[in-house]
Design an enzyme around this catalytic site. Structure first.
Site, PDB file in Angstrom:
ATOM      1  CG  PHE A   5      -1.901   1.179   1.157  1.00  0.00           C
ATOM      2  CD1 PHE A   5      -3.143   1.012   0.564  1.00  0.00           C
ATOM      3  CD2 PHE A   5      -1.563   2.431   1.633  1.00  0.00           C
ATOM      4  CE1 PHE A   5      -4.035   2.081   0.460  1.00  0.00           C
ATOM      5  CE2 PHE A   5      -2.442   3.507   1.526  1.00  0.00           C
ATOM      6  CZ  PHE A   5      -3.674   3.328   0.944  1.00  0.00           C
ATOM      7  CG  ASP A  17       5.451   4.086   1.761  1.00  0.00           C
ATOM      8  OD1 ASP A  17       5.369   4.725   2.829  1.00  0.00           O
ATOM      9  OD2 ASP A  17       4.475   3.873   1.015  1.00  0.00           O
ATOM     10  CE  LYS A  73      -0.690   5.647   7.588  1.00  0.00           C
ATOM     11  NZ  LYS A  73      -2.141   5.819   7.725  1.00  0.00           N
ATOM     12  CB  THR A 133       0.326  26.306  -4.834  1.00  0.00           C
ATOM     13  OG1 THR A 133       0.000  26.544  -6.200  1.00  0.00           O
ATOM     14  CG2 THR A 133       0.082  27.595  -4.044  1.00  0.00           C
TER      15      THR A 133
END
Lengths: 498, 498
Positions: free
Chosen positions: A219, A325, A356, A381
């Protein structure tokens, strides 16, 4: 609230303990019982069935304007404290899910309260900068004393982002740009006219058909690029166009690990070979391999440090980037600040992503060539949110002050030992217990998983699942021995109800 | 600070004025001169060349850890106020770029200061929820009194996000799920085994080869899905894999509009025909058309309300969704709260996305069938940030209290008239002046654009460009007549230096 655990010597002695603890460990574990949150309840307090009447009413109101079908529990955050989460009916639950593993230092943490009231926070909330164009005067200071203070070893640069998905996707973009730069022969080589034109048509060579290799059950997020590397469940992916990118098998280890050492090593070799074969043969060339240290959403699947060292070697050998990750595993829960600190890599990952528990997001890197060769290639931005970077700095301060990484190591060992005892007592209900030596990042499989999660609420425990059959523990870093005792007792209660 | 403009009657009378204003308008425009920020400087104040020594030193420090090649100006936000932005050398510039069009109610706005100090902000900063699972008790109230209070007509639901890119991408995901649901015959139809399996392989039919149609020169973000619809510049897209999605021509209008009415109408017809042809013929079926009301990043390209009504008709007729990307145009700058309010649509857009001046992000929708048919199909951990939703609520309160949408309409007309005078005086320097009747959302082309932007800093104006040749004005909603006077005077100064 002094730091109860500082000695690495003591930590080592704990880790060598037998799985079922003996009386020799209690003296220092008792030290752990000094609560970080003295005002926390002593135990969960249940006043109604869940959801209670107030929660039902408020949920119906919210449903008018906001999809509530994934709603777990409407929450009264003003009444939540430390490890305890409160609903609208006076129920207070021990929270070992922690906003999908994203609350590190407790609800209503007093130090974060001070941060939230600081002049820096005020200005960052009301004067939100376009960080790539107009960073604040103190942005370098905020980075150096916060996000970069805990940068993984060997990585000293950061690109800031908003959440896990865009942290990963900007990392993938950096990988693609780097890969093509190598192909071109360096940062000075100009783009060709054909590249400039075809990119505007979404076509190769300007928009090349390169890929990111990920693993089955992985994931990495739910936007289009990250979702193309996510292989957790069909419900996450159905109806969404995806890139033709490769997936390798992730090791399926057998538990207990001690009894299956040789088989597991073979399984990991098989997966590593598949990775290398895909890198060499997949029709869309692989620019990077992305991997979670522990596959979290996909079912809490672990692999050994040797497996990850093997991945590092394969990516090096084949000139593809190695992206780790750490969105769910990072920031202390595994007993190290970064889960990949467990691996003893010879060279660091090329990129490490975070979100997280950091309460902000981004990717770390070290190689200066990973800065794209021109400005505005990696840009948007806001590029993150300084107010959330300030919160992360406060979290880091709390982790250091209280020694929370050490705490998750020690409390995790204690908790794991207790779960081992339960798994021996209820082998049908606690299967494939995993996460030993990984702090509180623990999980097990259970045949009636969804029922288990629902019944947990009834005994005052807020707990989550992963994959199809796993119960995953994701307590906060302030989860202590006395919380573990409540949790263990509650798990036994739930099992008896099943 | 009472609201100076409330009468829609007055507003209409202003909008009917000839382009070059006469004495009859001055009385009510003078009212506009009552400053919203009484403590603002009366004019820019320049103490050094830009970048000054402090800015140079701090930039070098930041460069150690953070890519500074897109850096415009390190900013002292504590010294910035209202429309004025301060650097580290004591320079204070009139800011008509406003953090890439994302600051609505002024630096250090006093009302936002109060919001930032509120108990709601405190709890949302330190107890960040996983909004889809554990929203706070007052989340419905925060939505109803904030984000949804200003929902576009006909749209009463919201999915919250972090920034423009993921607002658009989650909107695209909603469109793809809706499209496939229609094909399946409704929300009750189960996924086939083939879909479930192929989705996990990133292959059709589970991950179908559907597309989003966007326009040439469009900008919708820079993650993989949004970037596949972005067609602004090669530098935004090079080396990044993209989906094979179609692009239609966006009208290239000739200015002044009054002199090219027939040609422009034909041009718009040509583009509409191309859209319909692509929807009917493109090999990857089109699930939605996405369009900016004014193509902002891509060069400030406008089209008429008739063009957008045509798009709405074509999408209706062909059963594809109509997504309006109001990330840059939304929240008051065009003289309406939403730019698409100018179009007088018979039926609302299916989805409207927002970010920037909202200081939070997401997409609005109205059709309940756009909620995916199962939970967890549109989901992520944070799904936005309540602290930023509170800031948006404060911004809405300021907009209402001060009548800021009316202000941008009136000030925009005043500014446009002044620019028309300049374009008559300096026709070589101000070409294709556009944005009449669109509040302060004004732009023009100029042959030495980049030099213009640099020299603007020298006269105390912080201003941005778009596309290759355009100067774009993106002042805040609190930009008033006296600011416009300074800006007009400064533009003339810059032109004389070129």
């Amino acid at each position: 609230m002094a730091a109860p655990f500082r000695s690495s010597l003591r930590l080592h002695s704990v880790m060598r303990l037998p799985a079922v603890r003996t009386i020799t460990t209690t003296s220092h574990l008792r030290a752990a019982a000094k609560p970080y949150f003295p005002d926390e309840p002593a135990a969960p307090k249940m006043t109604t069935a869940i959801p209670g009447p107030n929660n039902q009413k408020a949920t119906a109101e919210l449903n008018e304007v906001f999809d509530v079908r994934s709603l777990n529990m409407l929450t009264d955050y003003t009444q939540s404290i430390g490890n305890y989460i409160a609903d609208l009916d006076g129920n207070v639950l021990l929270d070992v899910y922690a906003q999908i593993a994203s609350i590190p230092v407790g609800y209503n943490n007093p130090h974060l309260k001070e941060i939230a009231k600081s002049p820096e926070m005020l200005t960052s909330l009301i004067n939100r900068p376009a960080l790539g164009n107009f960073p604040s005067a103190d942005w370098a200071h905020i980075l150096n004393t916060g996000i970069l203070k805990v940068a993984p070893k060997g990585l000293n640069q950061v690109f800031t982002a908003m959440a896990g998905s865009d942290a990963n996707e900007t990392a993938y973009k950096a990988a693609f740009m780097y890969y093509r730069q190598l192909q071109r022969g360096g940062p000075q080589t100009d783009f060709t006219e054909q590249e400039l034109q075809s990119a505007m048509q979404n076509k190769s060579p300007g928009s090349p058909q390169l890929s990111i290799l990920s693993f089955k059950s992985a994931f990495h997020g739910r936007l289009f690029g990250s979702l193309s590397t996510t292989r957790s469940k069909p419900i996450h992916k159905l109806d969404i166009p995806a890139f033709d990118w490769p997936q390798a098998a992730f090791p399926t280890l057998k538990y207990p690990l001690e009894e299956h050492a040789q088989e597991n090593a073979q399984e990991e070799q098989r997966c590593l070979q598949e990775v290398e074969r895909l890198i060499k043969e997949f029709h869309n060339p692989v620019a990077a391999v992305v991997v979670e240290p522990i596959q979290s959403e996909g079912g809490d699947n672990h692999a050994s440090p040797a497996f990850f060292r093997g991945l590092r070697e394969i990516t090096k050998r084949n000139n593809v980037l190695f992206i780790v990750d750490e969105v769910q595993t990072g920031v202390g829960a595994t007993g190290k600040f970064w889960a990949h600190d467990h691996w003893n890599l010879e060279t660091p990952p090329d990129i490490v992503t975070f979100s997280k528990k950091a309460q902000t997001a981004g990717y770390y890197y070290g190689n200066p060539a990973l800065r794209p060769n021109r400005p505005y290639r990696q840009f948007n931005t806001w590029m993150g949110d300084p107010s959330r970077a300030l919160i992360f700095r406060g979290i880091i301060e709390e982790i250091e002050r209280l020694g929370l990484v050490e705490n998750t190591a020690v409390t995790g060992d204690y908790l794991f030992a207790g779960l081992q005892r339960l798994s021996q007592k209820y082998p049908g209900h606690l299967q494939n217990l995993r996460g030993k030596g990984q702090g509180t990042f623990i999980a097990w499989d259970t045949p009636k998983r969804d029922e288990f999660l629902v019944k947990a609420k009834g005994v005052g425990i807020n707990i989550g699942g992963s994959g199809l059959n796993a119960v995953r523990l994701r307590p906060m870093l302030i989860f202590q021995q006395h919380h573990a005792d409540i949790l263990l007792e509650s798990i036994e209660k739930i099992i008896k109800q099943l």
